[in-house]
Write an enzyme that holds these catalytic residues in place. Structure first.
Site, PDB file in Angstrom:
ATOM      1  N   ASP A 531       9.742   7.577   9.733  1.00  0.00           N
ATOM      2  CA  ASP A 531      11.031   7.238   8.981  1.00  0.00           C
ATOM      3  C   ASP A 531      10.144   7.868   7.352  1.00  0.00           C
ATOM      4  O   ASP A 531       8.754   7.840   7.655  1.00  0.00           O
ATOM      5  CB  ASP A 531      10.941   5.654   8.348  1.00  0.00           C
ATOM      6  CG  ASP A 531      12.455   5.308   7.484  1.00  0.00           C
ATOM      7  OD1 ASP A 531      13.085   5.983   7.222  1.00  0.00           O
ATOM      8  OD2 ASP A 531      11.805   4.178   6.999  1.00  0.00           O
ATOM      9  N   ASP A 748       9.356   1.569   8.996  1.00  0.00           N
ATOM     10  CA  ASP A 748       9.057   0.584   8.583  1.00  0.00           C
ATOM     11  C   ASP A 748      10.634  -0.428   7.890  1.00  0.00           C
ATOM     12  O   ASP A 748      11.846   0.550   7.134  1.00  0.00           O
ATOM     13  CB  ASP A 748       8.010   0.711   6.810  1.00  0.00           C
ATOM     14  CG  ASP A 748       8.437  -0.101   5.588  1.00  0.00           C
ATOM     15  OD1 ASP A 748       7.477  -1.030   5.973  1.00  0.00           O
ATOM     16  OD2 ASP A 748       9.060  -0.551   5.412  1.00  0.00           O
ATOM     17  N   ASP A 752      14.715  -0.301  11.216  1.00  0.00           N
ATOM     18  CA  ASP A 752      14.075   0.657  12.070  1.00  0.00           C
ATOM     19  C   ASP A 752      13.756  -0.295  12.811  1.00  0.00           C
ATOM     20  O   ASP A 752      13.698   0.433  14.385  1.00  0.00           O
ATOM     21  CB  ASP A 752      12.257   0.992  11.441  1.00  0.00           C
ATOM     22  CG  ASP A 752      12.836   2.227   9.948  1.00  0.00           C
ATOM     23  OD1 ASP A 752      13.617   2.964  10.399  1.00  0.00           O
ATOM     24  OD2 ASP A 752      12.324   2.010   8.765  1.00  0.00           O
TER      25      ASP A 752
END
Length: 855
Positions: A531, A748, A752
């Protein structure tokens, strides 16, 4: 047995078991402290149930009952007995399941501490016995921490059934309590030490008596009467070793037979019994070979191996145990603060939100709280692996489990001890033992069949030599050597010991592994997906500018955005609220949005002063503000990208690398808040490591595609995808998996959670949302992205060590067992080989604790 009438407390204590009323054996009793009074129990089963009742805070059961409970001894004589009566209703309701991990309302789960764990054989036996219990869906015993996780269907099974099943095979269990578990571990270590001392003393003394027989070598120099006297002396000295020091092997073998399985202690016990029995017969008859020296040496060497194994297991699980002991049992409460600073010592579990507590230097923070008076520094090494103290000032948060390394502070509790940061980590730790890697399951299956094959092979070896030589004196020691030399424990120890050592190493480096397959799967991963916000970047964006898109002033728009974001945990929301506090002296306290709701991956919608607002992505805000924006004041690459991705024409410039957050009301665009978030210092090194390792690195972000691509290009990531909603991220990962990819995900935040759960192996940043951490297989408590690289290195080393251990255990058994069957090994040398085999496996696994950080 029907319940018996209740007697008085004094008569009960004198006449029988306080739990069931059965007579207490004169030779021993099992004491339990109930309401400050020590009461005797008749057996370990009653003691376990009684202690469990006390540990659950249900001692009132004994004050209010009208009859004794049923006897736990019934469990010894029947497998299908209804054991619900072994525990009161309070225990039947026992459930320490975390709702985040619960499967459904019919399932219960608990973590128990089990007394009497001696080696990998105990793990195998307990798991197989509970697996046959009706209603039990899963039972995993962590050999390193000696904790048993059980999941069961409450309509088919009760905690009483589980306790009784364990008692029936010789083990006492109770709901896990860190303090009591530590006491039990010390007691078991002392017992094993005494048994080892007795075996060693017996071995040395027996060797003194058999030495003359060895030196004379049958040349007639040793008088027969003297030789007989020395054999009788050796017999007397061997008895303590066989009856006391060898108790772990007898109990393990008996437990296996009770459970109708062939445990790993069975061949050991048979070997001891065969050698000792034949030696006794030879001594009584005055003719034949005796092996008292081999028996005592074998017991001593195997106990040495188990002593080393016990220390190694506890050393490997030391970091996990330290977390369990980190939360204090008590706290100093200031009940009438600020009117009075009178202090009272209370149980940490009794603390409530808004209680004010005093935290003295050297004390652990009892619950998550906020400093209301004073300043200090915290030791967060247990939580994050970071040794440097962190300063904390007025108004700053103190996580439960941290150590006060500075001055006295007063703090207001924000979350109860049961819900604190440390408690949540402990729950994740418990989850780490709920399952086994595939390679460990394979080793367990092999070890189970190994014992049956070994007994058959020993019988065949005995039969062959008895037929070949026509002399049982030749066949008997060969059969004993075959039983003694084998080492099925080495197979079962190969994987759990290595995983425990690796987990300990990672936890000391700030990585909490919570999934059974984490290291094995990480080593096999083909794709590593990152991410962006809070993962490759710091996740602490700073507001650069608030650009009005209408008639409203920038300061007013910032205050509205802060009011909408006040309850959000998103990093962008925290940055907006912090900027509003700095710019306007705090968010307007009289602004309380109504009907507020957050749409993951899109934004926040709320009603403020009878007007509906939306905040976050341009497409989401356009839903109420309209599709038309005023013409742009300038055309930048960022603005052009936003125009292309949303179909909207922005009325402003988006600074290079900035993330735009839009604010709009019904029929009106209000402002664009531009935030900037810098890359983590170790992001480049992390990406480079996985690229060099041959992994495909992917950047998968919910931010605008142009911003994601800018970060991807900066880090050299070949595949970059931006502007994805949570469900699109999930579909992307599943598509990779359908093509055969093994996906490791690092993320994070709450957005997610779904994709972390779907990935083959996942890592959550320690500063991320709790929901993301609960769905991840590992949590980076240290906050370093480079810790993923540490995990990958440790995973590679761990799988290498496991393969080495399995190869050693297999080669040893393949070579040693035929050698013993051919008569090349006598019983005492076979004992040396078995002890050495387990020691080699454990020593090799412990090397993982010294794998250094290279990032």
């Amino acid at each position: 047995m029907p319940d018996t009438p209740l007697k008085s407390r004094a008569a009960d204590a004198a006449a029988g078991c306080y739990h069931c009323g059965e007579p207490v054996p004169a030779s021993a009793s099992w004491p339990v402290d109930i309401d400050g009074v020590i009461h005797s129990m008749c057996c370990p089963g009653c003691a376990a149930v009684a202690q469990t009742i006390v540990d659950l805070g249900q001692a009132s059961y004994y004050r209010d009952r009208s009859a004794f409970a049923a006897s736990a001894n019934k469990a010894d004589n029947a497998d299908n007995v209804d054991n619900a009566s072994l525990a009161p209703p309070a225990l039947q309701l026992y459930d320490n399941a975390d709702p985040r991990f619960a499967r459904d309302e019919h399932t219960r789960e608990a973590t128990f501490a089990v007394e009497g764990i001696r080696c990998a054989a105990c793990v195998w036996l307990i798991e197989h016995r509970l697996a046959r219990l009706p209603g039990v869906e899963a039972a995993q015993l962590n050999v390193a921490t000696e904790r048993l996780y059980v999941r069961w269907r409450q309509d088919n099974c009760t905690p009483g059934d589980i306790l009784a099943a364990l008692h029936a095979i010789g083990y006492a269990a109770y709901p896990y309590d860190a303090g009591r578990h530590q006491v039990q571990q010390r007691q078991s270590a002392r017992t094993l030490g005494r048994q080892l001392f007795v075996a060693g003393l017996a071995m040395m003394q027996v060797m003194m008596y058999v030495a003359p027989a060895y030196m004379s070598n049958g040349d007639g120099t040793l008088d027969p009467a003297m030789a007989s006297l020395m054999q009788w002396a050796s017999l007397l000295l061997t008895i303590p070793a066989v009856t006391y020091s060898a108790l772990p092997f007898w109990r393990g073998a008996l437990a296996s037979l009770r459970a109708r399985t062939l445990g790993m202690d069975v061949p050991v016990a048979l070997g001891i019994a065969a050698a000792f029995g034949a030696s006794v017969v030879a001594t009584v008859r005055g003719t034949g070979a005796v092996w008292f020296d081999s028996v005592t040496m074998f017991i001593f060497l195997l106990l040495c191996s188990r002593w080393y194994e016990l220390r190694a297991r506890r050393r490997a699980g030391a970091a996990l145990e330290r977390l369990h002991h980190a939360l204090p049992a008590a706290a100093t409460l200031l009940a009438h603060y600020p009117d009075s600073r009178g202090a009272t010592l209370v149980r940490a579990a009794a603390l409530q939100v808004d209680d004010v507590i005093m935290i003295k230097p050297g004390e652990a923070v009892a619950a998550d709280c906020v400093v209301v008076n004073g300043s200090t520094s915290l030791d967060l090494s247990l939580l994050s692996g970071e040794s440097a103290s962190v300063p904390k000032e007025l108004g700053e948060a103190l996580p439960g489990g941290a150590i006060n390394a500075g001055a006295v502070v007063l703090a207001r509790v924000t979350r109860r001890a049961q819900d604190s940061t440390m408690s949540n980590l402990v729950k994740l730790i418990d989850r780490a033992g709920q399952g086994k890697p595939r390679i460990a399951l394979w080793a367990d299956r092999v070890a189970a069949w190994f014992v049956a094959g070994l007994l058959l092979f020993a019988t065949c070896a005995f039969g062959f030599w008895a037929w070949h030589d026509g002399n049982l004196l030749r066949a008997w020691p060969i059969a004993i050597a075959v039983l003694v030399v084998s080492c099925p424990c080495a197979l079962s120890l190969a994987t759990p010991t290595a995983l425990a050592a690796a987990t300990d190493r990672l936890l000391r480096g700030g990585v909490l592994v919570t999934g059974a397959q984490t290291l094995e799967t990480l080593h096999r991963a083909t794709h590593v997906v990152f991410d962006k916000t809070g993962t490759l970047t710091h996740g602490r964006p700073v507001l650069q500018a608030t650009v009005p898109l209408g008639a409203m002033r920038a300061s007013f728009c910032l205050q509205v955005a802060a009011a909408l974001d006040a309850g959000s945990a998103h990093p962008l929301a925290r940055a907006i609220v912090a900027a509003a506090v700095e710019a306007g002296g705090g968010r307007r306290e009289d602004w309380h949005p109504d009907a507020i709701g957050e749409v993951p991956g899109c934004g926040i919608e709320a009603v403020l002063h009878n007007r509906r607002y939306r905040l976050r992505s341009a497409a989401f805000v356009a839903g109420i503000a309209g599709m038309a924006l005023p013409p742009p004041s300038a055309g930048t690459a960022g603005a052009a990208a936003i125009t292309q991705s949303t179909g909207l024409a922005p009325a402003h410039e988006v600074a290079d690398g900035a993330t735009p957050v839009y604010l709009g009301a019904e029929g009106q665009w209000l402002a664009c808040l531009q935030l900037h978030d810098g890359l983590r210092e170790d992001a480049q090194a992390t990406v480079d490591y996985f690229r060099r390792a041959g992994k495909t690195v992917v950047l998968l972000s919910g931010d605008h595609d142009v911003l994601a691509r800018r970060v991807g290009d900066q880090l050299g990531i070949g595949i970059t995808v931006g502007g994805y909603l949570p469900e699109e991220k999930l579909a992307f990962v599943k598509q990779l998996q359908m093509k055969g990819a093994v996906v490791a995900m690092v993320g994070d935040g709450i957005n997610d959670a779904a994709v972390l759960s779907a990935a083959d192996v996942s890592f959550a940043m320690g500063e991320g949302a709790a929901l993301a951490q609960a769905h991840a297989d590992a949590v980076l408590l240290c906050g370093r992205l480079g810790a993923v690289v540490d995990s990958a290195r440790v995973a590679a080393r761990t799988m290498g060590v496991i393969r080495q251990n399995l190869a050693w255990a297999s080669v040893y058994n393949v070579v040693a067992i035929p050698a013993a069957a051919l008569g090349l090994l006598n019983p005492w040398l076979a004992g040396v080989g078995m002890a050495a085999s387990s020691a080699v496996v454990v020593a090799n696994a412990l090397r993982l604790r010294r794998v250094g950080r290279e990032t």
